[in-house]
Write an enzyme that holds these catalytic residues in place. Structure first.
Site, mmCIF file in Angstrom:
data_model
loop_
_atom_site.group_PDB
_atom_site.id
_atom_site.type_symbol
_atom_site.label_atom_id
_atom_site.label_comp_id
_atom_site.label_asym_id
_atom_site.label_seq_id
_atom_site.Cartn_x
_atom_site.Cartn_y
_atom_site.Cartn_z
ATOM 1 N N CYS A 86 16.891 6.656 -14.207
ATOM 2 C CA CYS A 86 18.069 7.458 -13.848
ATOM 3 C C CYS A 86 18.108 8.753 -14.682
ATOM 4 O O CYS A 86 17.294 9.643 -14.473
ATOM 5 C CB CYS A 86 19.338 6.628 -14.006
ATOM 6 S SG CYS A 86 20.771 7.306 -13.140
ATOM 7 N N HIS A 181 18.417 1.642 -11.106
ATOM 8 C CA HIS A 181 18.493 0.815 -12.313
ATOM 9 C C HIS A 181 17.781 -0.520 -12.091
ATOM 10 O O HIS A 181 18.324 -1.413 -11.434
ATOM 11 C CB HIS A 181 19.955 0.575 -12.699
ATOM 12 C CG HIS A 181 20.628 1.782 -13.263
ATOM 13 N ND1 HIS A 181 20.581 2.092 -14.606
ATOM 14 C CD2 HIS A 181 21.341 2.772 -12.663
ATOM 15 C CE1 HIS A 181 21.249 3.224 -14.810
ATOM 16 N NE2 HIS A 181 21.715 3.654 -13.653
ATOM 17 N N GLU A 183 17.291 -2.815 -14.278
ATOM 18 C CA GLU A 183 17.800 -3.849 -15.184
ATOM 19 C C GLU A 183 18.959 -4.651 -14.599
ATOM 20 O O GLU A 183 19.272 -5.741 -15.100
ATOM 21 C CB GLU A 183 18.221 -3.225 -16.521
ATOM 22 C CG GLU A 183 19.412 -2.298 -16.477
ATOM 23 C CD GLU A 183 19.075 -0.848 -16.175
ATOM 24 O OE1 GLU A 183 19.807 0.041 -16.637
ATOM 25 O OE2 GLU A 183 18.090 -0.602 -15.448
ATOM 26 N N SER A 235 31.183 -21.217 -39.435
ATOM 27 C CA SER A 235 32.389 -21.245 -38.604
ATOM 28 C C SER A 235 32.330 -22.324 -37.539
ATOM 29 O O SER A 235 33.351 -22.706 -36.982
ATOM 30 C CB SER A 235 32.580 -19.885 -37.920
ATOM 31 O OG SER A 235 31.556 -19.667 -36.959
ATOM 32 N N GLY A 237 30.618 -21.696 -34.838
ATOM 33 C CA GLY A 237 30.189 -20.935 -33.672
ATOM 34 C C GLY A 237 28.676 -20.946 -33.545
ATOM 35 O O GLY A 237 27.957 -21.390 -34.447
ATOM 36 N N VAL A 238 28.184 -20.435 -32.434
ATOM 37 C CA VAL A 238 26.748 -20.475 -32.154
ATOM 38 C C VAL A 238 25.943 -19.745 -33.221
ATOM 39 O O VAL A 238 24.948 -20.264 -33.736
ATOM 40 C CB VAL A 238 26.456 -19.869 -30.762
ATOM 41 C CG1 VAL A 238 24.952 -19.750 -30.534
ATOM 42 C CG2 VAL A 238 27.083 -20.717 -29.675
ATOM 43 N N ASP A 239 26.368 -18.534 -33.589
ATOM 44 C CA ASP A 239 25.574 -17.713 -34.500
ATOM 45 C C ASP A 239 25.458 -18.343 -35.885
ATOM 46 O O ASP A 239 24.363 -18.445 -36.443
ATOM 47 C CB ASP A 239 26.173 -16.307 -34.605
ATOM 48 C CG ASP A 239 26.253 -15.610 -33.264
ATOM 49 O OD1 ASP A 239 25.462 -15.957 -32.371
ATOM 50 O OD2 ASP A 239 27.111 -14.731 -33.095
ATOM 51 N N SER A 240 26.578 -18.756 -36.455
ATOM 52 C CA SER A 240 26.520 -19.338 -37.801
ATOM 53 C C SER A 240 25.839 -20.702 -37.778
ATOM 54 O O SER A 240 25.169 -21.086 -38.737
ATOM 55 C CB SER A 240 27.922 -19.443 -38.410
ATOM 56 O OG SER A 240 28.696 -20.428 -37.777
#
EC number: 6.3.5.2
Length: 526
Positions: A86, A181, A183, A235, A237-240
């Site tokens: 683009c 695009h 993506e 926490s 959560g997924v990340d920690s």
């Protein structure tokens, strides 16, 4: 032997596209590492990154505007393939001798069909259908500017009824431009076009896989940390969680996690974390019960932004208090920072965009502990983190739970936060989630939760009149959480959830359903 997952790499330059992060994810889904950098990257930085290929993203600017962004001239001298998407295609055209104009009659927004009129490695044997022996691609367009003449040594590969230069190519130098695009999912063959560019034209090897990433991160932690001790704020959560498990595999008992129960968590969250991490996974965890401290700090506070800041500040203070007792032995502070946090933080330093809400994932932990920082997930997107979690043996239901905000119930209780309100909301939220699971809808919606409104409503229970609180249910469907549609849950399902909440929870007289999209609304109410 641990494979080098960074041998093949693609550099994506961001010209401000709302789809820039999605473009990075699409390349990584091909098994190739790539990074998103600002459009004004220097020649030295490009040389240091040493990409196998470069992609120029789309962007909101017009290439005809004075001082509109341009790619570094070195990009076209680096000897690697270049793909412009683009806006990226238009700046290639202008910088290499073509012309761009703005023609309101030729602008395209939405679905379009590209007819392939010349052979090119980029599109060979890729089509959605064939008409009169010509391959056709169904694509997603979003542009006002149009190329009116292509640079020397370029050919036209594809066109639409209104855009004569939808795909262009300089095959000798391996420069390509596409006006659509690839993506977004609306471009049906977008995955195959990116795959052709990345794997075939750029000759990249697909070594960026969950198992290889996991092994590389664990090995890097071992090399970086050695036998030193690490402290991590956990926490649930997924990340920690994934950060904790990677560190656990790498350094074992040298990891200490600090879990702060602020009283703003989901139903049984604290006890579930204790069960999973301490008993089943044998992690060393310090549990801190701080409900009273948080509720005292939030007493009389109604402004949502102020609530967010109080919760973040207090979490940081309590974590620092606990971590200081470990600084005699710990030398590292681990954080579950992920790649979008890095990207968004970098953008915010140069952006003039107004802050809609304080972000609770960046800069939340103290920098006064004199500990070295380790961020094992800093190069990963959320979907990559989840896949690594599966490689580590973590249960699917834990990794694919709906997002839960850092401030927790503090921003799902509108107005002042009180203990009795937290208890009400936890019960209502639990019923909603239970019924989503039973109806096999939980993984079909992207996020679902209950909100306690600061109003009372008249209800009837038996022969008695009651005047009690109102719960709003919220469920959305989204790909990237930047935009979202409200979930069209059936009336029968909503009636079931409403009846359960009103009948089973003393203090709730009415249930409503939020049918606001994002935009204009945000996903969370505060």
């Amino acid at each position: 032997m641990i494979e080098n997952i960074y041998t093949s790499r693609i550099l994506i330059l961001n010209f401000g596209s709302q789809y820039a992060q999605l473009l990075v994810r699409r390349v990584r889904e091909l098994g190739v590492y790539c990074e998103l950098r600002a459009w004004d990257i220097t020649e030295a930085q490009i040389r240091e990154f040493a990409p196998n290929g470069i992609i120029l993203s789309g962007g909101p600017e017009s290439t005809l505007t004075i001082d509109s962004p341009r790619a570094s001239p070195y990009i076209f001298m680096a000897g690697v393939p270049v793909l412009g998407v683009c806006y990226g295609m238009q700046t290639i055209a202008i910088q290499l001798g073509g012309k761009v104009n703005q023609d309101m009659l030729r602008r395209e927004f939405g679905y379009a069909q590209v007819v392939i009129i010349a052979d090119s490695p980029l599109t060979r044997n890729i089509q959605d259908l064939i008409n009169n022996n010509q391959p056709i691609l169904n694509v997603w367009m979003s542009h006002s500017d149009n190329i009116t003449s292509i640079p020397p040594d370029f050919i036209i590969v594809g066109r639409t009824t209104t855009c004569p230069f939808a795909i262009i190519a300089n095959e000798k130098k391996r420069f390509y431009g596409i006006q659509f695009h690839p993506e977004v999912t609306h471009t049906c063959q977008g995955h195959n076009i990116l795959k052709r560019f990345v794997l075939d034209i750029c000759s990249c090897q697909g070594r960026w896989t969950p198992n290889n990433i996991k092994e590389n991160i664990i090995n890097h932690i071992k090399e970086q940390v050695g036998k030193e001790n690490v402290v991590l704020g956990l926490s649930g959560g997924v990340d920690s969680t994934v950060t904790a498990m990677l560190l656990h595999y790498a350094i074992g008992v040298n990891l200490t996690c600090i879990f702060i129960d602020n009283g703003l968590l989901r139903y049984n969250e604290a006890s579930n974390i204790r069960e999973i991490f301490s008993k089943n996974l044998s992690l060393n965890i310090i549990y801190v019960r701080s409900e009273d401290r948080f509720l005292r700090a939030l007493a009389g506070i109604y402004n949502p932004e102020e609530k967010r800041k109080i919760i973040g500040r207090l979490f940081s203070e309590i974590f620092e208090e606990q971590a200081r007792s470990l600084t005699k032995t710990a030398t590292w502070l681990a954080q579950g920072t992920i790649y979008p946090d890095i990207i968004e933080s970098a953008i915010s330093h140069v952006s003039l965009t107004n802050v809609i809400k304080s972000h609770h994932n960046v800069g939340g932990l103290p920098n006064t502990l004199n500990l070295k920082l380790i961020e094992p997930l800093k190069n990963l997107f959320k979907d990559e983190v989840r896949k690594i979690g599966l490689e580590l043996g973590l249960p699917f239901h834990m990794l694919y739970r709906h997002p839960f905000p850092g401030p927790g119930l503090g921003i799902r209780i509108l107005g002042e936060v009180k203990k009795e309100d937290c208890d009400l909301l936890r019960k209502a939220d639990l019923i909603f989630i239970e019924e989503l699971y039973k109806a096999k809808l939980y993984y079909k919606v992207s996020q679902a939760f209950a909100v306690l409104l600061p109003i009372y409503s008249v209800g009837v229970m038996g022969d008695s009149r009651k005047y009690e609180r109102v719960i709003s249910l919220r469920a959305v469907e989204t790909i990237d959480f930047m935009t979202a549609n409200w979930s069209h849950l059936s009336y029968d399902f909503l009636e079931l959830v409403s009846n359960r909440i009103i009948n089973e929870i003393d203090g709730i007289s009415r249930v409503v359903y939020d049918i606001s999209g994002k935009p204009p609304a945000t996903i969370e109410w505060e």
